[in-house]
Design a protein around this motif. Structure first.
Motif, short mmCIF file in Angstrom:
data_model
loop_
_atom_site.label_atom_id
_atom_site.label_comp_id
_atom_site.label_asym_id
_atom_site.label_seq_id
_atom_site.Cartn_x
_atom_site.Cartn_y
_atom_site.Cartn_z
N ILE A 221 14.63 -6.76 -46.47
CA ILE A 221 13.87 -8.12 -47.15
C ILE A 221 14.55 -9.02 -46.89
O ILE A 221 15.98 -9.32 -46.28
CB ILE A 221 14.26 -7.61 -48.96
N ASP A 222 13.64 -10.29 -47.00
CA ASP A 222 14.62 -11.27 -47.08
C ASP A 222 16.64 -11.88 -47.34
O ASP A 222 16.59 -11.52 -48.38
CB ASP A 222 13.76 -12.39 -47.27
N THR A 223 16.47 -12.47 -45.76
CA THR A 223 17.81 -12.20 -46.42
C THR A 223 18.56 -14.43 -46.62
O THR A 223 17.76 -14.66 -45.76
CB THR A 223 18.86 -12.52 -45.01
N LYS A 224 19.18 -14.38 -46.84
CA LYS A 224 19.70 -15.99 -46.84
C LYS A 224 21.36 -16.66 -46.26
O LYS A 224 21.93 -15.59 -46.87
CB LYS A 224 19.75 -16.71 -48.80
N ILE A 225 21.19 -17.65 -46.28
CA ILE A 225 22.29 -18.49 -45.64
C ILE A 225 23.70 -18.18 -46.92
O ILE A 225 23.51 -18.04 -48.12
CB ILE A 225 22.52 -19.54 -45.86
N GLY A 226 24.75 -17.26 -46.21
CA GLY A 226 25.99 -17.22 -47.74
C GLY A 226 26.02 -15.27 -47.83
O GLY A 226 26.66 -15.25 -48.51
N ASP A 227 24.64 -15.17 -47.59
CA ASP A 227 24.85 -13.26 -47.75
C ASP A 227 26.06 -12.91 -47.22
O ASP A 227 25.83 -12.34 -46.17
CB ASP A 227 23.66 -13.10 -47.35
N GLU A 228 26.15 -11.68 -47.86
CA GLU A 228 27.10 -10.44 -47.06
C GLU A 228 26.14 -8.89 -46.70
O GLU A 228 25.54 -8.98 -47.93
CB GLU A 228 28.01 -10.03 -47.46
N VAL A 229 26.01 -8.59 -45.91
CA VAL A 229 24.97 -7.60 -45.58
C VAL A 229 26.13 -6.52 -45.66
O VAL A 229 26.49 -6.38 -44.39
CB VAL A 229 23.85 -7.96 -44.70
N ILE A 230 25.72 -5.39 -45.67
CA ILE A 230 26.52 -4.05 -45.30
C ILE A 230 25.85 -2.69 -45.11
O ILE A 230 25.17 -2.93 -46.25
CB ILE A 230 27.27 -3.81 -46.67
N THR A 231 25.50 -2.52 -43.77
CA THR A 231 24.55 -1.28 -43.40
C THR A 231 25.17 -0.28 -43.57
O THR A 231 26.63 -0.36 -43.24
CB THR A 231 24.14 -1.73 -42.56
N GLU A 232 24.73 0.76 -43.98
CA GLU A 232 26.03 2.16 -44.06
C GLU A 232 25.36 3.11 -43.60
O GLU A 232 23.95 3.86 -44.25
CB GLU A 232 26.23 2.06 -45.45
N VAL A 233 25.83 4.15 -42.92
CA VAL A 233 25.02 5.02 -42.15
C VAL A 233 26.44 6.85 -43.20
O VAL A 233 27.42 6.41 -42.73
CB VAL A 233 25.12 5.22 -41.70
N GLU A 234 25.23 7.99 -43.68
CA GLU A 234 26.48 8.25 -43.65
C GLU A 234 27.41 9.18 -42.89
O GLU A 234 26.70 9.72 -41.72
CB GLU A 234 25.91 9.77 -44.08
N GLY A 235 28.68 9.48 -43.44
CA GLY A 235 29.27 10.18 -42.44
C GLY A 235 29.96 8.91 -40.87
O GLY A 235 30.62 9.89 -39.66
N ILE A 236 29.61 7.65 -40.86
CA ILE A 236 29.62 6.80 -40.29
C ILE A 236 30.44 5.66 -40.51
O ILE A 236 31.69 5.48 -39.81
CB ILE A 236 28.69 6.32 -38.78
N GLY A 237 30.43 5.06 -41.68
CA GLY A 237 30.70 4.19 -42.58
C GLY A 237 29.92 3.05 -42.82
O GLY A 237 28.54 3.25 -43.12
N ARG A 238 30.80 1.42 -42.91
CA ARG A 238 30.30 0.58 -43.70
C ARG A 238 30.32 -0.74 -42.89
O ARG A 238 30.98 -0.98 -41.73
CB ARG A 238 30.54 0.11 -45.11
N LEU A 239 29.31 -1.05 -42.07
CA LEU A 239 29.11 -2.27 -41.22
C LEU A 239 28.71 -3.60 -41.64
O LEU A 239 27.66 -3.73 -42.61
CB LEU A 239 27.78 -2.45 -39.95
N VAL A 240 30.12 -4.82 -41.44
CA VAL A 240 29.93 -5.85 -42.58
C VAL A 240 29.20 -6.85 -41.95
O VAL A 240 30.07 -7.22 -41.07
CB VAL A 240 30.51 -5.41 -43.31
N ASN A 241 28.45 -7.35 -41.81
CA ASN A 241 27.97 -9.20 -41.69
C ASN A 241 27.92 -9.97 -42.81
O ASN A 241 27.64 -9.50 -43.18
CB ASN A 241 26.57 -8.55 -40.85
#
Length: 257
Positions: A221-241
């Motif tokens: 889905i669309d993201t906006k200025i100021g959004d914190e986006v966390i992508t997560e893969v099981e067993g690897i961790g969480r990537l914050v942007n």
């Protein structure tokens, strides 16, 4: 083992996770909040998959591809954990893509599927942002959609291949400002990791530190200025942007550090 690359006290260090801290190459310990996270490897050739999940293809009203749809990404697109990505002023639809990234560890050509995992060094997380306003053809995404500076966070960790016993059975999730917006599983890939390695190595030599971004499930889905986006893969961790505007004082940490 979880491995990372970070900037700390004026230097760049390889690091491993140790009891909730980072053990740096010079044997110093540092806290996760005390460092600048860099892409965990310096990727060589990077292959990115389009429409590699059936539910994502259906979401976009496209037929399931008959062979892998692959495009290349340049080195300036990559940024580390906790970095920022610019949303251009003229874009109306910029979405994340949570992906399992496969890191090649051994050179090979004409690799058989049964031998493919022997060429994998490890795995990391990629968030391959797409700027959909500029999309001309989903089967061949053009450069402006997928090769903008700092538009593909990767990391924080590379997890060794032996620590991920079944990469084709991992849950992927994305959160925007803490809200779950995407969830899928690598079981739903159309072309699995061994098939991708076989396909790529059938016409070119794969080298150490090449990387394959294996696609994303439905739910972008669309993201906006100021959004914190966390992508997560099981067993690897969480990537914050974090998404910023073009003239924001927050600047991205460049991959060349």
């Amino acid at each position: 083992m979880k491995r990372a690359r970070v900037a700390y006290l004026g230097g760049i260090h390889d690091a491993i996770e140790e009891e909730g801290k980072l053990r740096l190459g010079n044997n110093l310990l540092a806290g996760f909040e005390d460092v600048v996270w860099l892409p965990p490897i310096r990727p060589r050739t990077v292959f990115s998959l389009g429409l590699n999940y059936k539910d994502h293809a259906k979401e976009l009203s496209f037929d399931t591809p008959e062979e892998p749809l692959i495009f290349l990404k340049g080195p300036n697109t990559f940024i580390g954990h906790r970095g920022t990505t610019v949303r251009p002023n003229d874009v109306t639809f910029m979405h994340y893509e949570c992906e399992l990234a496969v890191i090649i560890g051994k050179r090979g050509r004409n690799i058989k599927p049964e031998d493919a995992y022997g060429h994998v060094a490890g795995y990391t997380i990629a968030n391959d942002y797409a700027f959909r306003d500029y999309l001309e053809n989903y089967y061949r995404p053009n450069l402006i959609v997928k090769n903008r500076d700092a538009s593909t966070p990767i990391g924080p960790w590379v997890v060794d291949a032996e620590d991920i016993p079944d990469p084709m059975n991992l849950t992927l999730r994305t959160y925007i400002n803490g809200k779950l917006t995407q969830e899928g599983t690598t079981r739903d890939m159309i072309f699995r990791i061994p098939e991708l390695i076989q396909f790529l190595s059938s016409f070119m030599t794969l080298e150490k530190d090449d990387m394959i971004l294996t696609g994303t499930p439905r739910g972008s889905i669309d993201t906006k200025i100021g959004d914190e986006v966390i992508t997560e893969v099981e067993g690897i961790g969480r990537l914050v942007n974090t998404i910023v505007g073009e003239h924001s004082p927050a600047t991205s940490r460049k991959e060349g550090l």
